[in-house]
Design an enzyme around this catalytic site. Sequence first.
Site, PDB file in Angstrom:
ATOM      1  N   ASN A   1       0.637  -1.318  -0.128  1.00 15.77           N
ATOM      2  CA  ASN A   1      -0.003  -0.148  -0.017  1.00 15.77           C
ATOM      3  C   ASN A   1       0.851   1.155  -0.036  1.00 15.77           C
ATOM      4  OD1 ASN A   1      -1.668   1.823   0.480  1.00 15.77           O
ATOM      5  ND2 ASN A   1      -2.123   1.329   2.520  1.00 15.77           N
TER       6      ASN A   1
ATOM      7  N   LYS B   1       0.016   4.327  -0.601  1.00 19.22           N
ATOM      8  CA  LYS B   1      -0.599   5.409   0.040  1.00 19.22           C
ATOM      9  C   LYS B   1      -0.271   6.706  -0.935  1.00 19.22           C
ATOM     10  CE  LYS B   1      -0.233   3.444   4.658  1.00 19.22           C
ATOM     11  NZ  LYS B   1      -0.436   3.555   5.985  1.00 19.22           N
TER      12      LYS B   1
ATOM     13  N   HIS C   1      -9.778   1.154   3.890  1.00 21.80           N
ATOM     14  CA  HIS C   1      -8.832   1.282   4.815  1.00 21.80           C
ATOM     15  C   HIS C   1      -8.890   2.064   6.012  1.00 21.80           C
ATOM     16  CE1 HIS C   1      -4.601   2.589   5.892  1.00 21.80           C
ATOM     17  NE2 HIS C   1      -3.822   1.387   5.416  1.00 21.80           N
TER      18      HIS C   1
ATOM     19  N   GLU D   1      -7.383   4.560   7.072  1.00 22.96           N
ATOM     20  CA  GLU D   1      -7.199   6.005   6.715  1.00 22.96           C
ATOM     21  C   GLU D   1      -8.362   6.776   6.095  1.00 22.96           C
ATOM     22  OE1 GLU D   1      -3.105   5.769   5.092  1.00 22.96           O
ATOM     23  OE2 GLU D   1      -2.264   5.051   7.088  1.00 22.96           O
TER      24      GLU D   1
ATOM     25  N   GLU E   1      -5.969  -5.009  10.153  1.00 27.31           N
ATOM     26  CA  GLU E   1      -5.075  -3.967  10.535  1.00 27.31           C
ATOM     27  C   GLU E   1      -5.386  -3.192  11.754  1.00 27.31           C
ATOM     28  OE1 GLU E   1      -2.778  -2.729   6.688  1.00 27.31           O
ATOM     29  OE2 GLU E   1      -4.483  -1.343   6.761  1.00 27.31           O
TER      30      GLU E   1
ATOM     31  N   GLY F   1       1.865   2.501  10.727  1.00 29.77           N
ATOM     32  CA  GLY F   1       2.707   3.491  10.661  1.00 29.77           C
ATOM     33  C   GLY F   1       3.420   3.952  12.096  1.00 29.77           C
TER      34      GLY F   1
ATOM     35  N   SER G   1       2.717  -1.805  10.327  1.00 28.48           N
ATOM     36  CA  SER G   1       4.108  -2.121  10.417  1.00 28.48           C
ATOM     37  C   SER G   1       4.935  -3.358  10.126  1.00 28.48           C
ATOM     38  CB  SER G   1       4.493  -1.665  12.036  1.00 28.48           C
ATOM     39  OG  SER G   1       4.262  -0.348  12.271  1.00 28.48           O
TER      40      SER G   1
HETATM   41  P1  PGA Z   1       2.077   0.555   7.520  1.00 27.60           P
HETATM   42  O1  PGA Z   1       1.193   0.576   6.951  1.00 27.60           O
HETATM   43  O2  PGA Z   1       3.018  -0.818   6.938  1.00 27.60           O
HETATM   44  O3  PGA Z   1       3.120   1.854   7.268  1.00 27.60           O
HETATM   45  O4  PGA Z   1       2.143   0.251   8.995  1.00 27.60           O
HETATM   46  C1  PGA Z   1       0.078  -0.476   6.636  1.00 27.60           C
HETATM   47  C2  PGA Z   1      -1.168  -0.005   5.985  1.00 27.60           C
HETATM   48  O5  PGA Z   1      -1.697   1.018   6.367  1.00 27.60           O
HETATM   49  O6  PGA Z   1      -1.857  -0.562   5.242  1.00 27.60           O
END
Ligand code: PGA
Length: 250
Positions: free
Chosen positions: A10, A12, A96, A98, A168, A174, A214
């Site tokens: 992903n 982003k 997601h 976000e 998630e 993140g 992460s």
């Molecule tokens: P991250 O993001 O690996 O940076 O924690 C995962 C995601 O949001 O899909």
Amino acid sequence: MSRKALIAANWKMYKTPAEAQAFVDAFLPRVAGHTRDEIALFPSPVLLPAVVPACKGSNVAVGAQNIHFAEEGAYTGETSIGQLKAVGGTHTLIGHSERRQYFAETDEIVNKKLHTALKHGIVPVVCIGEVLEEREAGKTASVLQTQVNGAFAGITPEAAKPIVIAYEPVWAIGTGRTATPEIAADAHRIIRAEVAKLLGVGVAAAMRILYGGSVKPENVKDLMAQEEIDGALVGGASLKPESFTAIVKY
Ligand code: PGA
């Protein structure tokens, strides 16, 4: 039941078309011939016309990070499923955290998007997960059950087969704070049990549930050692070809 893992990137809101092209140029040779897992990249929509042709004929699929549930219409700033298909995308993330957090996506919207993706033969990766306060309040199971029920409303067992779920935990995205493999596997069991209630044991046993939050080259092996974890959705550590390759080849 053996489920083929999916390792997904992903990206982003990162990368220009030139940067995306450079990633693919470096990444494809590194993973050429890798058949143990499916691999998918989820770039921003403006990158799709660069990334899809660059991955054509390879073992790497490409999808969108989001689609609108409407087939077309006056929805400024959105991307339709027809547009995704026209540029050759085959997958999409849906819901997601976000999107839920910053763009007010609800379980109801996630459900509508899921119906649209399935209708058009796009592989949906439905993202669910609890926030820190919910986990600390002991509400993880009920939050996940509610999200699964909301997302899957009106979906038949037959239609559900292509669906991939990404668990998630929002507190792990993140933040550098990964769920332990055991915490992730426990959540996956809760999710799979809820899918079984809704769609039957067979569909639940075959459904892939990815872990995200992460994931890095250093922790992917222990996560993937869990029977319940069927792949990874990777944000930060998917941006560099070296580190995403290391994750794919854990
Ligand atoms: P991250 O993001 O690996 O940076 O924690 C995962 C995601 O949001 O899909």
